[in-house]
Design a protein around this motif. Structure first.
Motif, PDB file in Angstrom:
ATOM      1  N   GLU A   4       0.839  -1.197  -0.015  1.00  0.00           N
ATOM      2  CA  GLU A   4      -0.066  -0.064   0.059  1.00  0.00           C
ATOM      3  C   GLU A   4       0.923   1.277   0.021  1.00  0.00           C
ATOM      4  O   GLU A   4       0.613   2.378  -0.620  1.00  0.00           O
ATOM      5  N   SER A  23       2.161   1.924  -3.351  1.00  0.00           N
ATOM      6  CA  SER A  23       0.731   2.595  -4.395  1.00  0.00           C
ATOM      7  C   SER A  23       0.607   4.136  -3.918  1.00  0.00           C
ATOM      8  O   SER A  23       0.343   4.892  -4.901  1.00  0.00           O
ATOM      9  N   ARG A  24       0.609   4.363  -2.606  1.00  0.00           N
ATOM     10  CA  ARG A  24       0.573   5.739  -2.180  1.00  0.00           C
ATOM     11  C   ARG A  24       1.634   6.618  -2.610  1.00  0.00           C
ATOM     12  O   ARG A  24       1.352   7.746  -3.327  1.00  0.00           O
ATOM     13  N   CYS A  25       2.891   6.181  -2.710  1.00  0.00           N
ATOM     14  CA  CYS A  25       4.006   6.866  -3.220  1.00  0.00           C
ATOM     15  C   CYS A  25       3.853   7.107  -4.638  1.00  0.00           C
ATOM     16  O   CYS A  25       4.389   8.169  -5.085  1.00  0.00           O
ATOM     17  N   ARG A  31       1.272   7.390  -6.382  1.00  0.00           N
ATOM     18  CA  ARG A  31       0.126   8.389  -6.723  1.00  0.00           C
ATOM     19  C   ARG A  31       0.575   9.752  -6.223  1.00  0.00           C
ATOM     20  O   ARG A  31       0.578  10.753  -7.022  1.00  0.00           O
ATOM     21  N   ALA A  73       4.243  10.976   2.095  1.00  0.00           N
ATOM     22  CA  ALA A  73       4.283   9.521   2.571  1.00  0.00           C
ATOM     23  C   ALA A  73       4.058   9.139   3.619  1.00  0.00           C
ATOM     24  O   ALA A  73       3.036   8.458   4.405  1.00  0.00           O
ATOM     25  N   ALA A 102       0.560   9.934   5.116  1.00  0.00           N
ATOM     26  CA  ALA A 102      -0.258   8.957   4.831  1.00  0.00           C
ATOM     27  C   ALA A 102      -0.180   7.703   5.991  1.00  0.00           C
ATOM     28  O   ALA A 102      -1.392   7.405   6.151  1.00  0.00           O
ATOM     29  N   GLU A 158      -5.283  14.143   3.497  1.00  0.00           N
ATOM     30  CA  GLU A 158      -4.397  14.704   2.472  1.00  0.00           C
ATOM     31  C   GLU A 158      -4.370  16.252   2.318  1.00  0.00           C
ATOM     32  O   GLU A 158      -3.252  16.797   2.001  1.00  0.00           O
TER      33      GLU A 158
END
Length: 414
Positions: free
Chosen positions: A128, A131-133, A135, A164, A167, A173
């Motif tokens: 995950e 994936s966040r990084c 985005r 990051a 998150a 955000e």
């Protein structure tokens, strides 16, 4: 206070200290470290800014000894014997001024705090996080992709790590941009604005802990609150601040230094359009040769002792020369090549080293940031000659002030 007499060891010979500062440290630290090693050996007397004395450990074996013995080379900086000479505006004060965070605690208290942090970080889903990084990186690249040029430090590398971490802290955000600005401002040396910025970040962490105590979720603060160690809110707030600060500039430097290596070293240029091996190799080589934290302040001798042929007195400050130790010729003589070798000391070692799995998470952030950038901008190139790049003026950190690049303009992903 009497002047510090640097004892050469068992002899009565006085040793003149060398200044650990100046242009040589910023532009060519490896040459300075080698000169120190050739002149003084693995442990050298140095003067920090303001002529404050310290011992600089540049030998690999000696640094391993220091990091392994946290009782002899202690972390509680209140032991330092030169506090009466430290000015209120000393630029390194934030790194040595004692507080009750995990950074300065010792013994069972430190072990309790460090174990809770490790457990909280171990539960971070690395898939995950990737994936966040991705985005985050895509969104930042979208902001400058159409222009064909960018500064990959200010517009990219320095923005990703905190986003990051925010998150995995479970922060909205929408709050990330303000957090990024305040962390950057708080790390500027001196000035009232840096203190105000730090106070804002600390208050934000306090509010975050209060929110997570009432509404826990799958995030680091919630896991620290629920941990069997029974941490108090103030302990959690301070340790969240430590994680933020240690994740921000070092990881940003790791990203920036790696991109620089990929764009300036012919060994990697041929592989930029190929597989992922070159990115991993570049990340590892940076940790050996341009490590994001080149020196760390520090440790304090808890009693008189010998180290590397030098006699240290109780209360003497010890600077961990991480980059210098990585370049110790004894490491090469032992057959330790940098390729595929993670025996560097860039994350420290021992009880006060970077807690597991923080280095793994930092690598996830750094690797993903570099890979997405190369995927999105395959003809990325420096916009200035390599020798025009400038390094930050810092005795501790190793990072660029800017990284101007150009590329073929491209459309945003969204």
């Amino acid at each position: 206070m009497t002047e510090r007499h640097y004892d050469a060891g068992d002899t009565a010979e006085a040793v003149e200290p060398i200044r650990l500062s100046g242009p040589g440290l910023n532009e060519d630290p490896s040459a300075l470290y080698e000169r120190i090693r050739q002149t003084y050996g693995p442990v050298a007397p140095v003067l920090l800014e303001g002529d404050l004395p310290a011992w600089f450990v540049c030998g690999y074996a000696e640094l391993e000894r220091v990091t392994a013995d946290s009782r002899l080379f202690a972390r509680d900086t209140r032991r330092w014997n030169a506090w009466d000479r430290v000015p209120d505006d000393w630029s390194l004060l934030a790194y040595v001024l004692y507080n009750t965070s995990v950074m300065f605690t010792e013994g069972p208290l430190h072990q309790r705090r460090s174990a809770a942090i490790s457990d909280a970080l171990a539960d971070v889903d690395q898939f995950e996080l990737v994936s966040r990084c991705e985005r985050i990186a895509d969104r930042l690249i979208d902001d400058f992709a159409g222009g064909g040029k960018a500064d990959l430090i200010g517009q990219y590398a320095e923005r990703i790590p905190l986003s990051a971490v925010a998150a995995i802290y479970g922060m909205p955000e929408s709050e990330t941009p303000g957090l990024v600005r305040d962390i950057a401002a708080s790390m500027d040396s001196g000035g009232s604005e840096s203190m105000h910025a730090y106070d804002r970040v600390r208050e934000r962490m306090r509010m975050l802990v209060e929110t997570k105590r009432e509404h826990p979720s799958a995030d680091v603060p919630s896991r620290l609150i629920a941990h069997p160690a029974g941490l108090e809110d103030e302990e959690i707030v301070l340790d969240l601040l430590v994680l933020l600060s240690t994740a921000h500039q070092p990881t940003a430097n790791w990203i920036g230094n790696t991109i620089r290596l990929l764009l300036t070293d012919v060994r990697f240029a041929a592989d930029l359009s190929g597989g992922r091996a070159s990115v991993g190799q570049a990340l590892n080589e940076v940790l050996w040769r341009d490590t994001p934290v080149q020196n760390f302040i520090g440790r304090v001798a808890s009693r008189d002792t010998m180290l590397g042929g030098r006699r240290l007195h109780a209360g003497d400050l010890v600077v961990l020369g991480l980059a210098a130790a990585n370049a110790d010729p004894a490491v090469r003589a032992a057959g330790r090549d940098t390729a595929g070798n993670s025996a560097h000391l860039s994350f420290g070692q021992g009880e006060h080293g970077c807690p597991y799995p923080a280095p793994e998470l930092a690598e996830v952030i750094a690797r993903t940031s570099v890979e997405v950038l190369l995927d999105r901008l395959p003809d990325l190139a420096l916009a200035v000659p390599p020798e025009a790049l400038r390094w930050r003026d810092s005795v501790l950190l190793r990072g660029l002030t800017g990284l101007p690049v150009h590329f073929s303009p491209t459309h945003p992903t969204h």
